[in-house]
Design an enzyme around this catalytic site. Structure first.
Site, PDB file in Angstrom:
ATOM      1  N   GLU A  46       0.842  -1.094  -0.143  1.00  0.00           N
ATOM      2  CA  GLU A  46       0.112   0.260  -0.044  1.00  0.00           C
ATOM      3  C   GLU A  46       0.882   1.148  -0.004  1.00  0.00           C
ATOM      4  OE1 GLU A  46      -3.134   0.244  -0.650  1.00  0.00           O
ATOM      5  OE2 GLU A  46      -3.495  -1.750  -0.764  1.00  0.00           O
ATOM      6  N   TYR A 129      -5.939   7.310   3.630  1.00  0.00           N
ATOM      7  CA  TYR A 129      -6.249   6.151   2.754  1.00  0.00           C
ATOM      8  C   TYR A 129      -5.604   4.681   3.345  1.00  0.00           C
ATOM      9  CZ  TYR A 129      -5.233   2.805  -0.773  1.00  0.00           C
ATOM     10  OH  TYR A 129      -5.080   1.695  -1.422  1.00  0.00           O
ATOM     11  N   ASP A 147      -9.099   6.494  -2.420  1.00  0.00           N
ATOM     12  CA  ASP A 147      -8.177   6.492  -3.111  1.00  0.00           C
ATOM     13  C   ASP A 147      -8.608   7.436  -4.472  1.00  0.00           C
ATOM     14  OD1 ASP A 147      -8.978   4.618  -4.891  1.00  0.00           O
ATOM     15  OD2 ASP A 147      -6.897   4.014  -5.490  1.00  0.00           O
ATOM     16  N   CYS A 199     -13.441   1.697 -14.945  1.00  0.00           N
ATOM     17  CA  CYS A 199     -13.901   3.022 -14.777  1.00  0.00           C
ATOM     18  C   CYS A 199     -12.599   3.886 -14.731  1.00  0.00           C
ATOM     19  CB  CYS A 199     -14.996   3.277 -13.598  1.00  0.00           C
ATOM     20  SG  CYS A 199     -15.692   4.611 -13.421  1.00  0.00           S
ATOM     21  N   CYS A 206     -17.601   1.348 -19.763  1.00  0.00           N
ATOM     22  CA  CYS A 206     -19.070   1.087 -19.108  1.00  0.00           C
ATOM     23  C   CYS A 206     -19.999  -0.140 -19.717  1.00  0.00           C
ATOM     24  CB  CYS A 206     -19.719   2.225 -19.617  1.00  0.00           C
ATOM     25  SG  CYS A 206     -19.339   3.855 -19.157  1.00  0.00           S
ATOM     26  N   CYS A 209     -19.089  -2.674 -17.118  1.00  0.00           N
ATOM     27  CA  CYS A 209     -19.334  -2.386 -15.754  1.00  0.00           C
ATOM     28  C   CYS A 209     -20.345  -2.830 -14.778  1.00  0.00           C
ATOM     29  CB  CYS A 209     -19.141  -0.557 -15.669  1.00  0.00           C
ATOM     30  SG  CYS A 209     -19.429  -0.071 -14.084  1.00  0.00           S
ATOM     31  N   CYS A 215     -25.636   3.751 -13.019  1.00  0.00           N
ATOM     32  CA  CYS A 215     -24.756   4.862 -12.947  1.00  0.00           C
ATOM     33  C   CYS A 215     -25.327   5.955 -13.524  1.00  0.00           C
ATOM     34  CB  CYS A 215     -23.383   4.280 -13.814  1.00  0.00           C
ATOM     35  SG  CYS A 215     -22.209   5.795 -13.756  1.00  0.00           S
TER      36      CYS A 215
END
Length: 358
Positions: A46, A129, A147, A199, A206, A209, A215
């Site tokens: 991370e 985060y 994030d 995305c 899309c 997705c 959306c």
DNA sequence: AAAGCGTGGTT
DNA sequence: TAACCAAGCTT
């Protein structure tokens, strides 16, 4: 009930987790299915992934964990060794904080990680985060890491037009409303994976997705221009001269930069300050040359872009004969050993320019 | 709270 | 190609 088209957070979470199970990438820091994630591995990955792409991190992560498989091993390393392994990855404060944090965990805390988001947040180099990510991924706490990916997918699915960074608090709150009670680690990774692979900032996929039906931005045709961002200030250009000083026996002269600030703790080819106004070679030599020598300018000019300025670094080269003068500040490094130094990418460009013309 | 802090890939 | 952007943190 809000006016939003998002009617069922649980359905969104469920669809995202199903999509994740079917599409997740094989990344070296991910736990083997059914096994518990190693907090050390999650933490290292991370921190490396802060503002850094998966592709860039992967080889560094592999090398890092091969060299230091545990927090105790990392704590036993010197900071110079850690910086050397980090060289080229950027944002070197991450490496300094990582090392400090390892010593804190392995020392004062006896190797035990805090698990609560607030306690992780107090550790060096761990912000909002990263604390949420470790708590969720390593410990299955109900935290919601937010994030750049998450800001984007949330701005789009809810159709939030407020520009960043002003919108961050609201987007964080909305992200939390979607976080399910179970599989929080997978959900956290799934949100980021969705942003990274489907995305995307431009040309969002899309048609692939799992949230397409819900959306708001897709319905409005506005996905590609969300999230909006406030304009950034322009990047100025700074200039300087670097001094490539070779000695027949000793090698090339390097210095270590101050422990904090830009490229803190890293090695460098000595140079003038970097400023807006151009330098003449004579002025540069008078102010900053590390030794009295016959300096000659190289043809190559090194260009490098940092986060907040461009740098044009010209190079003066000289060679010393006889015994190395004792009054030269720095470290003489044999040319073959340059690869083992903690030289950041900018300085590797200087090395390449100087060796190319030598 | 706005600015400082790296680097490399993509468009 | 210059701009944008990336699994952000610190002061």
């Amino acid at each position: 009930m809000s006016a939003s088209a998002i009617t069922d957070p649980a359905r969104l979470a469920s669809r995202l987790l199903d999509w994740y199970d079917a599409n997740k990438r094989d990344l070296p820091w991910r736990a083997i299915a059914g096994e518990r994630a190693d907090p050390y591995a999650v933490w290292v990955s991370e921190v490396m992934l802060q503002q850094t792409t998966v592709a860039a991190v992967r080889p560094y992560y592999e090398a890092f964990l091969a060299r230091w498989p545990t927090v105790e091993a990392l704590a036993a390393a010197s900071l110079d060794e850690v910086l050397q392994t980090w060289r080229g990855l950027g944002y070197y404060a991450r490496a300094r904080n990582l090392h400090a944090c390892a010593r804190l965990i392995a020392g004062e805390r006896g190797g035990r990680w805090p698990q609560a988001e607030a306690d992780l947040r107090a550790l060096p180099g761990i912000g909002a985060y990263t604390a949420a990510a470790i708590a969720a991924i390593a410990f299955e706490h109900g935290s919601t890491p937010v994030d750049g990916n998450v800001l984007r997918i949330i701005a789009r699915v809810f159709g939030i037009e407020t520009p960043l960074p002003a919108a961050k608090a609201e987007l964080t709150r909305l992200a939390r409303t979607l976080t399910p009670p179970r599989r929080t680690g997978d959900f956290a990774q799934a949100t980021m994976e969705l942003g990274a692979t489907v995305c995307r900032p431009r040309r969002p996929g899309c048609d692939r997705c799992p949230w397409a039906d819900d959306c708001v931005a897709r319905a409005k045709g506005s996905a590609e221009r969300l999230p909006r961002r406030s304009a950034r200030p322009p990047r100025p250009t700074r200039q300087g001269w670097a001094f490539w000083l070779e000695h027949a026996d000793a090698g090339v002269l390097l210095r270590q930069r101050p422990a904090r600030g830009l490229l803190g703790g890293m090695m460098e080819v000595p140079s003038t300050p970097w400023r807006r106004a151009p330098w003449t070679a004579a002025e540069a030599i008078a102010i900053a040359a590390p030794a009295d020598a016959r300096w000659r300018p190289l043809n190559a000019v090194v260009e490098h872009t940092f986060t907040h300025f461009h740098l044009r670094l010209s190079v003066l080269a000289a060679r010393l004969e006889g015994p190395p003068p004792p009054d030269v500040a720095g470290t003489w490094v044999p040319l073959p050993d340059l690869e083992d130094q903690a030289l950041p990418s900018l300085m590797m460009k200087v090395v390449a320019a100087a060796r190319g013309e030598a």
